[in-house]
Design an enzyme around this catalytic site. Structure first.
Site, mmCIF file in Angstrom:
data_model
loop_
_atom_site.group_PDB
_atom_site.id
_atom_site.type_symbol
_atom_site.label_atom_id
_atom_site.label_comp_id
_atom_site.label_asym_id
_atom_site.label_seq_id
_atom_site.Cartn_x
_atom_site.Cartn_y
_atom_site.Cartn_z
ATOM 1 N N ASP A 23 -50.608 66.817 -84.867
ATOM 2 C CA ASP A 23 -51.014 67.546 -86.064
ATOM 3 C C ASP A 23 -51.553 66.493 -87.043
ATOM 4 O O ASP A 23 -51.151 65.325 -86.989
ATOM 5 C CB ASP A 23 -49.781 68.245 -86.653
ATOM 6 C CG ASP A 23 -50.027 68.748 -88.050
ATOM 7 O OD1 ASP A 23 -50.908 69.593 -88.216
ATOM 8 O OD2 ASP A 23 -49.352 68.257 -88.992
ATOM 9 N N TYR A 25 -52.397 66.981 -90.925
ATOM 10 C CA TYR A 25 -51.953 66.970 -92.324
ATOM 11 C C TYR A 25 -50.436 67.072 -92.425
ATOM 12 O O TYR A 25 -49.829 68.027 -91.961
ATOM 13 C CB TYR A 25 -52.657 68.090 -93.099
ATOM 14 C CG TYR A 25 -54.154 67.899 -93.058
ATOM 15 C CD1 TYR A 25 -54.751 66.876 -93.788
ATOM 16 C CD2 TYR A 25 -54.957 68.684 -92.243
ATOM 17 C CE1 TYR A 25 -56.122 66.656 -93.723
ATOM 18 C CE2 TYR A 25 -56.331 68.475 -92.166
ATOM 19 C CZ TYR A 25 -56.902 67.459 -92.908
ATOM 20 O OH TYR A 25 -58.263 67.229 -92.833
ATOM 21 N N ARG A 54 -50.336 72.752 -101.467
ATOM 22 C CA ARG A 54 -50.073 72.678 -100.028
ATOM 23 C C ARG A 54 -49.490 73.998 -99.517
ATOM 24 O O ARG A 54 -49.878 74.520 -98.481
ATOM 25 C CB ARG A 54 -49.123 71.518 -99.740
ATOM 26 C CG ARG A 54 -48.587 71.444 -98.322
ATOM 27 C CD ARG A 54 -49.663 71.163 -97.299
ATOM 28 N NE ARG A 54 -49.106 70.881 -95.978
ATOM 29 C CZ ARG A 54 -49.818 70.784 -94.875
ATOM 30 N NH1 ARG A 54 -51.126 70.976 -94.902
ATOM 31 N NH2 ARG A 54 -49.241 70.514 -93.727
ATOM 32 N N SER A 129 -55.741 70.077 -84.996
ATOM 33 C CA SER A 129 -55.488 70.348 -86.412
ATOM 34 C C SER A 129 -56.310 71.508 -86.956
ATOM 35 O O SER A 129 -57.431 71.773 -86.516
ATOM 36 C CB SER A 129 -55.819 69.083 -87.226
ATOM 37 O OG SER A 129 -55.876 69.361 -88.603
ATOM 38 N N ASN A 130 -55.725 72.134 -87.953
ATOM 39 C CA ASN A 130 -56.423 73.189 -88.702
ATOM 40 C C ASN A 130 -57.668 72.664 -89.415
ATOM 41 O O ASN A 130 -58.561 73.435 -89.758
ATOM 42 C CB ASN A 130 -55.482 73.747 -89.783
ATOM 43 C CG ASN A 130 -54.517 74.777 -89.241
ATOM 44 O OD1 ASN A 130 -54.694 75.301 -88.144
ATOM 45 N ND2 ASN A 130 -53.479 75.082 -90.020
HETATM 46 C C1 LAC Z 1 -52.861 70.749 -89.592
HETATM 47 C C2 LAC Z 1 -51.989 71.330 -90.676
HETATM 48 C C3 LAC Z 1 -51.145 72.427 -90.192
HETATM 49 O O1 LAC Z 1 -53.250 69.563 -89.639
HETATM 50 O O2 LAC Z 1 -51.161 70.375 -91.214
HETATM 51 O O3 LAC Z 1 -53.168 71.500 -88.672
#
Ligand code: LAC
Length: 237
Positions: A23, A25, A54, A129-130
């Site tokens: 991941d 973030y 956040r 990641s998002n």
């Molecule tokens: C990401 C967020 C969920 O990086 O932190 O996908």
């Protein structure tokens, strides 16, 4: 302290992990490193803004996925900021919003990240990641982590955010793995670990701050305090 949690599924042997996906973030990049910019822009309201920002950013990813209305993570992040500003009663100028958003492109990596990624260097590593491709590219470049990752997999491709299986699926697909449990997924976000575990990944929860685990029947396979401990636990592939 490192705690290896029991793994109830005998198939998911740690030895079978063929690649690791991180991941971004909160796990690689410290989202709270926007604080110094926010303090300059929003003075004593900054800490509340950063916390709410956040929280809302994540809520908006879940909402947009459930509504079937994908907007990219940059949009979601900006809307989260606007909400946070409104909630604390700050009428920010457009330039201040722009400046706070720009800080998201140059987040600090946590201090353990570079060393841990280097010691995991024999493994296939990816980001899942998002973040939108542009945001992830900027953050990876600014933290100097580009050489470590074979793939940076963005929710943009799936047009849906975590914890949708439609997005997690891209991890093993992109890496050409036969089964989800061959992918070790690493996140500091407990809800993300639960989602990844539900999908079938081997999971590691990086407990970067004091918080209980999610009260769901989806425990991580490994719990560590930082990424160095993950590298130590996994040893050589
Ligand atoms: C990401 C967020 C969920 O990086 O932190 O996908």
């Amino acid at each position: 302290m490192t705690t290896a949690l029991p793994n109830t599924d005998s198939d998911r042997d740690r030895g079978e992990i063929r690649a690791l996906a991180f991941d971004a973030y909160g796990t690689l990049f410290d989202v709270h490193s926007v604080s110094s910019t926010c303090r300059r822009l929003f003075a004593e309201q900054a800490d509340s803004i950063v916390r709410l920002w956040r929280q809302k950013q994540l809520e908006y990813t879940w909402l947009s996925s459930l509504m079937g209305r994908y907007r990219d993570f940059w949009w979601v992040t900006e809307r989260g900021l606007r909400y946070a500003l409104a909630a604390v009663g700050v009428a920010a100028k457009p330039e201040a919003v722009e400046e706070a958003m720009a800080a998201y492109l140059t987040l600090d990596a946590y201090p353990d990240v570079a060393e841990a990624l280097a010691s995991l260097g024999d493994r296939r590593l990816a980001i899942l990641s998002n973040g939108s491709p542009r945001m992830l590219r900027a953050a990876v470049e600014s933290a100097g982590l580009g050489d470590h990752f074979e793939h940076v997999i963005s929710a943009e491709t799936a047009q849906v955010f975590k914890p949708s299986p439609r997005f997690y699926r891209l991890g093993p697909e992109t890496l050409g793995l036969d089964a989800p449990w061959q992918l070790g997924f690493v996140s500091s976000n407990a809800w993300d670990v639960a989602g990844a575990k539900a999908y079938g990944f081997w999971t590691c929860w990086v407990k970067r701050r004091e918080a209980p685990a999610e009260a769901l029947d989806l425990s991580p396979d490994l719990e560590v305090g930082n990424l160095r401990q993950l590298a130590y636990n996994l040893g050589s592939p």
